[in-house]
Enzyme design. Structure first.
Site, short mmCIF file in Angstrom:
data_model
loop_
_atom_site.label_atom_id
_atom_site.label_comp_id
_atom_site.label_asym_id
_atom_site.label_seq_id
_atom_site.Cartn_x
_atom_site.Cartn_y
_atom_site.Cartn_z
N THR A 1 4.61 -0.70 3.26
CA THR A 1 5.50 0.34 2.74
C THR A 1 6.92 0.19 3.24
O THR A 1 7.88 0.46 2.52
CB THR A 1 4.96 1.74 3.15
N ASP B 1 0.97 -5.85 0.10
CA ASP B 1 0.44 -4.58 0.56
C ASP B 1 -0.72 -4.97 1.48
O ASP B 1 -1.51 -5.85 1.14
CB ASP B 1 -0.07 -3.78 -0.65
N SER B 2 -0.84 -4.32 2.63
CA SER B 2 -1.80 -4.81 3.61
C SER B 2 -3.26 -4.63 3.19
O SER B 2 -4.17 -5.14 3.84
CB SER B 2 -1.57 -4.16 4.98
N ASP C 1 -2.13 0.30 6.35
CA ASP C 1 -3.54 0.47 5.94
C ASP C 1 -4.51 -0.40 6.74
O ASP C 1 -5.57 0.05 7.13
CB ASP C 1 -3.69 0.16 4.44
N CYS D 1 -18.55 8.51 15.47
CA CYS D 1 -17.57 9.37 16.16
C CYS D 1 -16.38 8.53 16.58
O CYS D 1 -16.53 7.38 17.01
CB CYS D 1 -18.18 9.99 17.42
N1 ASP Z 1 -0.42 0.47 1.34
C1 ASP Z 1 0.54 0.23 2.40
C2 ASP Z 1 0.11 -1.01 3.13
O1 ASP Z 1 -0.76 -0.96 3.95
C3 ASP Z 1 0.63 1.40 3.30
C4 ASP Z 1 1.62 1.27 4.44
O2 ASP Z 1 2.31 0.31 4.61
O3 ASP Z 1 1.73 2.25 5.20
O4 ASP Z 1 0.64 -2.08 2.88
#
Ligand code: ASP
Length: 340
Positions: free
Chosen positions: A12, A56-57, A89, A275
């Protein structure tokens, strides 16, 4: 002057909104530079390596983990610290596997990103990146204060293999409830020196093998034997079994027999808890006593992310299942607290 190496994988932090669809899509590092003119005012030299493609991860995979580890190995001597910009992510998975691939680190490897893109007015990207850089360059008596793989998010520094993404909405995206926060950034950055890894006298060893033949069995009341069998019979070497409370499961003989047969066939079954706080304690209740005697392995207080990636790493290194079974229960990078 210190030298810091930034590895930009995506996430992001560097995304922009697609004009047609309105969804966030990854963009190149120039966007970050443009929105962060302060980068050129730093007292240390910053070098940037961008991945192609920027992702995107959620599209993270073992081949990219190896590439990241290789880049750090290749640049290890020339730089004082490393910052990896990464989507949140799957950041905890990447931080965990890197902690295993990069043994005996004497320099900081700090993963960070943001919940809002760097171009947004209320973004958390600027603070996260600037604090990550500051920590990556922090030294005491000529040695890096941080000598391990960490996650920096919302002014807190966590041990990478103790963290997980806890919130997809707040800036406080990560937590590590089973291990203290390593540092907190306010007006000053305050390090919790007593809980940091000290690798000063260790040798830096780079590992580059990952075997992803790992399965996951998450238990729930009412789970069918067919669902359980589908996981146990899948072509994997080890299975992470997510259990109840302090490592408990149902005690039905059909279930315990299925686990026992799987273990006897040469697969490892690792017990970790659903947990998020606390540890597996095999034998604390009757509902986990039998597990120990049939050879289920104790995952103690490992996170799910660490259990999966540590198995991938150990399986890459070790052909012998019994060796994998032994080492998964040992603390090798500060990832678990054993009570034995
Ligand atoms: N979908 C994004 C990612 O993991 C979310 C982020 O970067 O916070 O690449």
């Amino acid at each position: 002057m210190y030298n810091i190496f930034i590895i930009y994988t995506g996430g992001t932090i560097g995304m922009v909104k697609d004009a047609k669809t309105g969804t966030f899509v990854p963009f190149d590092f120039q966007l970050i530079e443009k929105n962060l003119p302060d980068l050129s005012r730093l007292e240390y030299q910053v070098t940037v390596h961008s991945f192609t493609p920027i992702i995107d991860s959620s599209n993270m995979r073992p081949s990219i983990w190896i590439e990241m580890a290789q880049i750090i190995r290749d640049n290890y001597e020339r730089y004082d610290g490393f910052v990896i910009l990464h989507g949140s992510d799957t950041m905890a998975f990447s931080a965990s596997i890197l902690s295993f691939l990069l043994e005996g680190l004497q320099k900081p490897v700090i993963l960070s990103g943001s919940q809002l893109p760097i171009g947004e007015i209320r973004t958390d990207a600027r603070e996260n990146l600037m604090t990550a850089l500051e920590i990556a360059s922090a030294k005491k008596d000529d040695r890096s204060i941080i000598q391990e793989v960490c996650i920096l998010f919302d002014n807190k520094l966590f041990r990478g293999n103790r963290s997980f993404k806890y919130n997809s909405d707040k800036f406080e995206a990560f937590r590590s409830p089973n291990y203290p926060v390593l540092a907190e950034a306010g007006i000053h950055i305050r390090y919790n020196h007593d809980v940091l890894l000290d690798n000063t006298n260790k040798e830096f060893i780079y590992h580059d093998k990952i075997d992803n033949r790992v399965g996951v069995l998450k238990l729930f009341p009412g789970i069918s034997i067919e669902t359980i069998r589908a996981v146990l019979d899948s072509p994997v070497r080890s299975i992470v079994m997510e259990t109840f409370g302090s490592g408990n499961t149902m005690t039905d003989s059909w279930f315990l027999n299925a686990l026992q047969q799987t273990i006897q066939s040469g697969k490892n079954i690792l017990d970790i808890s659903q947990c998020k706080v606390g540890s597996v304690e095999l034998g604390r209740y009757e509902t986990s006593n039998e597990l120990k005697s049939i050879g289920v392995l104790n995952g103690y207080d490992m996170t799910f992310e660490t259990a999966v990636t540590k198995l991938m790493y150990l399986q890459g290194e070790l052909a012998d299942q019994e060796q994998v079974a032994y080492w998964i229960q040992q603390n090798i990078r500060g990832e678990l607290t054993s009570y034995d």
